[in-house]
Write a protein that holds these residues in place. Structure first.
Motif, PDB file in Angstrom:
ATOM      1  N   ILE A 292      41.408  46.433  44.560  1.00  0.00           N
ATOM      2  CA  ILE A 292      40.926  45.582  43.336  1.00  0.00           C
ATOM      3  C   ILE A 292      40.471  44.211  43.666  1.00  0.00           C
ATOM      4  O   ILE A 292      39.936  43.510  42.750  1.00  0.00           O
ATOM      5  N   TYR A 293      40.547  43.582  44.903  1.00  0.00           N
ATOM      6  CA  TYR A 293      40.067  42.418  45.266  1.00  0.00           C
ATOM      7  C   TYR A 293      38.572  42.114  44.884  1.00  0.00           C
ATOM      8  O   TYR A 293      38.333  41.088  44.134  1.00  0.00           O
ATOM      9  N   GLU A 294      37.915  42.996  45.420  1.00  0.00           N
ATOM     10  CA  GLU A 294      36.343  42.699  45.116  1.00  0.00           C
ATOM     11  C   GLU A 294      35.814  42.772  43.574  1.00  0.00           C
ATOM     12  O   GLU A 294      35.090  41.975  43.326  1.00  0.00           O
ATOM     13  N   ARG A 295      36.528  43.576  42.938  1.00  0.00           N
ATOM     14  CA  ARG A 295      36.266  43.767  41.379  1.00  0.00           C
ATOM     15  C   ARG A 295      36.626  42.369  40.805  1.00  0.00           C
ATOM     16  O   ARG A 295      35.941  41.977  39.873  1.00  0.00           O
ATOM     17  N   ILE A 296      38.035  41.858  41.184  1.00  0.00           N
ATOM     18  CA  ILE A 296      38.258  40.630  40.571  1.00  0.00           C
ATOM     19  C   ILE A 296      37.239  39.690  40.863  1.00  0.00           C
ATOM     20  O   ILE A 296      36.941  38.681  39.841  1.00  0.00           O
ATOM     21  N   ILE A 297      36.745  39.325  42.140  1.00  0.00           N
ATOM     22  CA  ILE A 297      35.908  38.467  42.635  1.00  0.00           C
ATOM     23  C   ILE A 297      34.709  38.538  41.577  1.00  0.00           C
ATOM     24  O   ILE A 297      33.990  37.384  41.050  1.00  0.00           O
TER      25      ILE A 297
ATOM     26  N   ALA B 195      33.212  35.912  39.053  1.00  0.00           N
ATOM     27  CA  ALA B 195      31.888  35.251  39.239  1.00  0.00           C
ATOM     28  C   ALA B 195      30.724  35.657  38.214  1.00  0.00           C
ATOM     29  O   ALA B 195      29.953  34.840  38.262  1.00  0.00           O
ATOM     30  N   HIS B 196      30.980  36.690  37.562  1.00  0.00           N
ATOM     31  CA  HIS B 196      29.911  37.201  36.517  1.00  0.00           C
ATOM     32  C   HIS B 196      30.891  37.748  35.344  1.00  0.00           C
ATOM     33  O   HIS B 196      30.668  38.918  34.873  1.00  0.00           O
ATOM     34  N   ILE B 197      31.324  36.819  34.605  1.00  0.00           N
ATOM     35  CA  ILE B 197      32.160  37.181  33.550  1.00  0.00           C
ATOM     36  C   ILE B 197      31.684  37.788  32.265  1.00  0.00           C
ATOM     37  O   ILE B 197      32.058  38.802  31.799  1.00  0.00           O
ATOM     38  N   THR B 198      30.282  37.562  32.256  1.00  0.00           N
ATOM     39  CA  THR B 198      29.707  38.198  30.851  1.00  0.00           C
ATOM     40  C   THR B 198      29.222  39.631  31.258  1.00  0.00           C
ATOM     41  O   THR B 198      28.745  40.229  30.480  1.00  0.00           O
ATOM     42  N   ARG B 199      29.092  39.960  32.512  1.00  0.00           N
ATOM     43  CA  ARG B 199      28.535  41.298  32.846  1.00  0.00           C
ATOM     44  C   ARG B 199      29.732  42.247  32.869  1.00  0.00           C
ATOM     45  O   ARG B 199      30.603  42.076  33.350  1.00  0.00           O
ATOM     46  N   ASN B 200      29.400  43.302  32.125  1.00  0.00           N
ATOM     47  CA  ASN B 200      30.111  44.336  31.700  1.00  0.00           C
ATOM     48  C   ASN B 200      31.688  43.925  31.003  1.00  0.00           C
ATOM     49  O   ASN B 200      32.708  44.271  31.721  1.00  0.00           O
TER      50      ASN B 200
ATOM     51  N   ASN C 292      35.305  45.431  32.056  1.00  0.00           N
ATOM     52  CA  ASN C 292      36.180  44.539  32.958  1.00  0.00           C
ATOM     53  C   ASN C 292      37.546  44.181  32.320  1.00  0.00           C
ATOM     54  O   ASN C 292      38.619  44.131  32.856  1.00  0.00           O
ATOM     55  N   VAL C 293      37.458  43.842  31.071  1.00  0.00           N
ATOM     56  CA  VAL C 293      38.817  43.249  30.413  1.00  0.00           C
ATOM     57  C   VAL C 293      39.677  44.179  30.099  1.00  0.00           C
ATOM     58  O   VAL C 293      40.952  44.203  30.364  1.00  0.00           O
ATOM     59  N   LEU C 294      39.277  45.641  29.782  1.00  0.00           N
ATOM     60  CA  LEU C 294      40.014  46.793  29.520  1.00  0.00           C
ATOM     61  C   LEU C 294      40.817  47.081  30.832  1.00  0.00           C
ATOM     62  O   LEU C 294      41.918  47.691  30.822  1.00  0.00           O
TER      63      LEU C 294
ATOM     64  N   VAL D 230      46.583  45.006  34.877  1.00  0.00           N
ATOM     65  CA  VAL D 230      46.531  44.191  36.138  1.00  0.00           C
ATOM     66  C   VAL D 230      47.356  42.782  35.480  1.00  0.00           C
ATOM     67  O   VAL D 230      48.116  42.229  35.967  1.00  0.00           O
ATOM     68  N   GLY D 231      46.743  42.197  34.750  1.00  0.00           N
ATOM     69  CA  GLY D 231      47.281  40.967  34.019  1.00  0.00           C
ATOM     70  C   GLY D 231      48.743  40.915  33.425  1.00  0.00           C
ATOM     71  O   GLY D 231      49.423  40.170  33.751  1.00  0.00           O
TER      72      GLY D 231
END
Length: 282
Positions: free
Chosen positions: A46-51, A55-60, A64-66, A71-72
């Motif tokens: 999940i590292y790549e998805r975290i980055i 890097a693009h918080i508003t994208r999807n 992504n939050v769900l 994880v959080g």
């Protein structure tokens, strides 16, 4: 139709629990010396998805939050649970506990090797892996001389938070190692355990600043040099694993050796099982 819906819900529930457990392990990278949260994130896929998310918080954003909620929550749970037991466990059974984490990492190495070669592997990538492994060993070995004891205040706790954030961005970097070197490790564990906002708040601020500031850089490198970066990551992971292998066995009994072997095997089995689950839920 109802049966299919039930199976889908069960799969989602299993996926949620899996991500929660992964979060707990990643959270351990913030507490346990020698363990990198970023490396564990890479190992668990999940590292790549975290980055990409950072890097693009508003994208999807919603998707992504769900995805990262469990994880959080797992990460927070792991940090707080380990802050209660880490001093006792590492003080009394340090070697045995570290062998468990060595096993966990070893069990996931095959999956990381597969992920690293997903977009190709050549002699260049193998050289990168070897060089990053050697450089990682040298850096981690000599790292203890980089820091001395520092005063504990809001600013230095922000620096500590920045190091923890760096442990997410740079797989293989164990921030707890540096906090030990700086004489802040036990105070951090006690502060988290006692919910001391004078410790937790600046650590959080420093971590967020570091993560948001560097995530775009790592995302850009991923987009341009995926196989090279992942082989670099794998070299660092292997180096950090070597560095946490215990070397002092003074006072060890036959029972201690047996427990170390058993926990290493159990850790490897757990790591391999989580890797198989990752493939299943991908």
């Amino acid at each position: 139709m109802e049966k299919q819906t039930e199976m889908t819900e069960n799969k989602r529930g299993g996926d949620w629990i899996l991500r929660f457990v992964k979060g707990m392990f990643i959270g351990s990278g913030f507490i346990l010396p020698g363990v990198s949260g970023g490396a564990l994130a890479a190992i668990f896929g999940i590292y790549e998805r975290i980055i990409s998310f950072l890097a693009h918080i508003t994208r999807n954003f919603k998707e992504n939050v769900l995805f990262f909620i469990p994880v959080g929550l797992g990460g927070i749970t792991g940090v707080f649970l380990l802050s209660f037991v880490v001093s006792f466990a590492l003080g009394t059974y340090e070697n045995i506990v570290l062998w468990f984490f060595v096993g966990c990492i070893l069990g996931t190495i095959p999956a990381l090797w597969k992920e690293a070669g997903k977009k190709g592997r050549s002699t260049r990538e193998i050289v990168i892996l070897i060089v990053s492994f050697a450089a990682g060993l040298l850096f981690l070995w000599k790292g203890s001389g980089l820091f001395g004891h520092v005063d504990q205040n809001f600013f230095t706790w922000m620096i500590a938070g920045g190091l923890i954030g760096l442990g997410i961005i740079v797989p293989g970097l164990s921030p707890s190692n540096f906090l030990v070197y700086m004489g802040m490790y036990k105070a951090m564990s006690d502060g988290i355990k006692n919910l001391n906002m004078g410790v937790i708040l600046p650590i959080g601020i420093g971590g967020v600043i570091c993560v948001l500031g560097l995530s775009k850089v790592m995302d850009y490198i991923f987009s341009k040099a995926y196989p090279q970066l992942f082989h670099f990551i794998m070299g660092i992971v292997l180096a950090s694993t070597i560095m946490i292998v215990p070397t002092d066995y003074s006072g060890f009994t036959a029972g201690n050796y047996a427990a170390s072997v058993a926990l290493c095997v159990a850790g490897a089995a757990l790591g391999a099982w989580m890797s198989r689950l990752e493939e299943k839920y991908k």
